[in-house]
Design an enzyme around this catalytic site. Structure first.
Site, PDB file in Angstrom:
ATOM      1  N   TYR A   1      -0.561 -11.310   5.772  1.00  0.00           N
ATOM      2  CA  TYR A   1      -1.980 -11.527   5.474  1.00  0.00           C
ATOM      3  C   TYR A   1      -2.152 -11.822   3.979  1.00  0.00           C
ATOM      4  O   TYR A   1      -2.733 -12.842   3.595  1.00  0.00           O
ATOM      5  CB  TYR A   1      -2.810 -10.293   5.864  1.00  0.00           C
ATOM      6  CG  TYR A   1      -4.166 -10.280   5.213  1.00  0.00           C
ATOM      7  CD1 TYR A   1      -5.168 -11.119   5.656  1.00  0.00           C
ATOM      8  CD2 TYR A   1      -4.422  -9.456   4.107  1.00  0.00           C
ATOM      9  CE1 TYR A   1      -6.406 -11.143   5.024  1.00  0.00           C
ATOM     10  CE2 TYR A   1      -5.650  -9.480   3.474  1.00  0.00           C
ATOM     11  CZ  TYR A   1      -6.639 -10.321   3.934  1.00  0.00           C
ATOM     12  OH  TYR A   1      -7.850 -10.344   3.292  1.00  0.00           O
TER      13      TYR A   1
ATOM     14  N   ASP B   1       1.261   1.421   2.039  1.00  0.00           N
ATOM     15  CA  ASP B   1       0.076   1.711   1.214  1.00  0.00           C
ATOM     16  C   ASP B   1       0.443   1.956  -0.243  1.00  0.00           C
ATOM     17  O   ASP B   1       1.404   2.667  -0.532  1.00  0.00           O
ATOM     18  CB  ASP B   1      -0.643   2.966   1.730  1.00  0.00           C
ATOM     19  CG  ASP B   1      -1.637   2.659   2.829  1.00  0.00           C
ATOM     20  OD1 ASP B   1      -1.844   1.467   3.126  1.00  0.00           O
ATOM     21  OD2 ASP B   1      -2.204   3.611   3.385  1.00  0.00           O
TER      22      ASP B   1
HETATM   23  N1  UDP Z   1      -6.826   5.738   5.185  1.00  0.00           N
HETATM   24  C1  UDP Z   1      -6.814   7.006   5.720  1.00  0.00           C
HETATM   25  N2  UDP Z   1      -7.108   7.150   7.050  1.00  0.00           N
HETATM   26  C2  UDP Z   1      -7.442   6.101   7.855  1.00  0.00           C
HETATM   27  C3  UDP Z   1      -7.466   4.793   7.287  1.00  0.00           C
HETATM   28  C4  UDP Z   1      -7.139   4.645   5.954  1.00  0.00           C
HETATM   29  O1  UDP Z   1      -6.538   7.983   5.030  1.00  0.00           O
HETATM   30  O2  UDP Z   1      -7.699   6.311   9.060  1.00  0.00           O
HETATM   31  C5  UDP Z   1      -6.555   5.555   3.740  1.00  0.00           C
HETATM   32  C6  UDP Z   1      -5.465   4.570   3.376  1.00  0.00           C
HETATM   33  O3  UDP Z   1      -4.206   5.224   3.327  1.00  0.00           O
HETATM   34  C7  UDP Z   1      -5.951   4.080   2.004  1.00  0.00           C
HETATM   35  C8  UDP Z   1      -7.466   4.136   2.121  1.00  0.00           C
HETATM   36  O4  UDP Z   1      -7.744   5.052   3.180  1.00  0.00           O
HETATM   37  O5  UDP Z   1      -5.562   4.984   0.984  1.00  0.00           O
HETATM   38  C9  UDP Z   1      -8.126   2.796   2.452  1.00  0.00           C
HETATM   39  O6  UDP Z   1      -7.512   2.255   3.603  1.00  0.00           O
HETATM   40  P1  UDP Z   1      -8.075   0.926   4.280  1.00  0.00           P
HETATM   41  O7  UDP Z   1      -7.194   0.607   5.446  1.00  0.00           O
HETATM   42  O8  UDP Z   1      -9.530   1.086   4.528  1.00  0.00           O
HETATM   43  O9  UDP Z   1      -7.927  -0.172   3.126  1.00  0.00           O
HETATM   44  P2  UDP Z   1      -6.586  -0.764   2.424  1.00  0.00           P
HETATM   45  O10 UDP Z   1      -5.509   0.264   2.469  1.00  0.00           O
HETATM   46  O11 UDP Z   1      -6.259  -1.988   3.176  1.00  0.00           O
HETATM   47  O12 UDP Z   1      -7.005  -1.023   1.025  1.00  0.00           O
END
Ligand code: UDP
Length: 339
Positions: free
Chosen positions: A152, A296
């Site tokens: 992506y 992450d």
């Molecule tokens: N996260 C979490 N639980 C969830 C989904 C995401 O703790 O069910 C955490 C994830 O590890 C990250 C943050 O929330 O630190 C944002 O995640 P998201 O998937 O929304 O965005 P991205 O990681 O793509 O920036």
């Protein structure tokens, strides 16, 4: 300004259409409705009093794009939102991500250049940055395709390169690359918002489903990161601030290719976001710490100073505004648009 919004019926496109109408512009949507609903047209009409024309079709098909120009053009600009956007899915289905996310750009450019558009605004992502040593990310932060962890993000960076090269060959076209950080929130009316299909992967819609009782508990993916409270930090931006950023980008498009970070610049942790949602709901939500999620980063956030200096845009909405508006949207639409 008359603007073709490719993928315009999605989450960010819908809010951008509202902001464009409010600023006196004329948006037209092109969308295949594969990940959204034509109900958004009724909702936008309820909010603004205007019915946005919708062409249903694939933005990767030149004939479809030509049809949109024939029916509703000429357009001054194209904003390209039409893309697959699930990071995890892109690892499992790289071919469909590269094909869809690039073919749409090719078709929109081929037709747009022949039809004389002056400006092309592209939905890019803050995930084109990859090195924590560069935090907070400026637009110049080292970007290396090979260092990116998923198709992506790579498809977005490849698009940026395609657009830069095409712009260089067509100096009459202004290209703006908008690197979104984490869009969340919903229109204050609660009539439009994020409507993910199935179980959400992203934190905010997941928390919203827990709050409404559709999911059992929030899993906090790791609390041993090197961050103030140990949980991951992100630069969440209210989708209406993001939408207003698109209006400013269209109104202030500069010659050449220019990239802008659209974020708040304020890192917010998982625990802080959940606590804010709990304030909006007025009660505690069930939650527990789970293992880290593969791929992450501990923290991602930007410096939005360039957009403020050059576009006159700045995010003004707080994390409490974001969670309040998501909760409002979720309560009014527990099953999304079709629910
Ligand atoms: N996260 C979490 N639980 C969830 C989904 C995401 O703790 O069910 C955490 C994830 O590890 C990250 C943050 O929330 O630190 C944002 O995640 P998201 O998937 O929304 O965005 P991205 O990681 O793509 O920036």
């Amino acid at each position: 300004m008359r603007v073709l919004l490719a993928g315009g019926a999605g989450y960010v496109g819908t809010h951008t259409a509202i902001s464009l109408l409010e600023a006196g512009h004329e948006p037209v949507m092109l969308d295949d409705l594969s990940n959204t609903s034509s109900v958004v047209i009724d909702r936008i009409a309820e909010i603004t009093g205007a019915r946005v024309p919708l062409v249903v079709g694939d933005a990767a098909d030149d004939e479809v794009v030509e049809g949109a120009f024939d029916a509703h053009g000429p357009f001054d600009a194209i904003v390209h939102f039409a893309a697959y956007k699930a990071v995890g899915e892109s690892v499992a289905q790289p071919l469909s991500y590269y094909a869809n996310n690039l073919d749409t750009t090719y078709a929109l450019l081929r037709v747009g250049l022949v039809r004389g558009i002056r400006s092309f605004v592209f939905s890019s992502t803050g995930t084109v940055y990859s090195d924590p040593a560069d935090l907070p990310f400026t637009e110049e932060a080292t970007r290396n395709l090979v260092a990116l962890s998923n198709p992506y993000s790579k498809s977005k960076l490849m698009n940026e390169q395609v657009l830069t090269d095409v712009q260089a060959a067509h100096p009459e076209l202004n290209v703006t690359l908008l690197r979104y950080f984490n869009p969340v929130g919903a229109h204050a009316s609660g009539l439009v918002g994020e409507d993910p299909k199935g179980t959400p992967n992203n934190l905010m819609p997941f928390v919203a489903r827990v709050a409404v009782g559709a999911l059992d508990e929030v899993g906090i993916f790791g609390d041993d990161y090197d961050t103030p409270d140990g949980t991951g930090q992100r630069d969440y931006i209210h989708v209406v601030d993001l939408a207003e950023g698109h209006v400013k980008a269209l109104e202030n498009a500069a010659p050449g290719t220019t990239a802008y970070n659209l974020g708040t610049g304020n890192p917010v942790s998982v625990r802080e976001l959940v606590a804010s949602f709990e304030r909006a709901v007025g009660r505690e939500l069930p939650k527990s710490v789970k293992p880290r999620r593969a791929g992450d980063l501990a923290a991602t956030y930007c410096t939005p100073a360039k957009a403020e200096a050059e576009l006159g845009w700045r995010a003004t909405r707080t994390i409490d505004d974001m969670t309040r508006d998501v909760w409002n949207w979720q309560q009014k639409n527990p099953g999304g648009y079709e629910g």
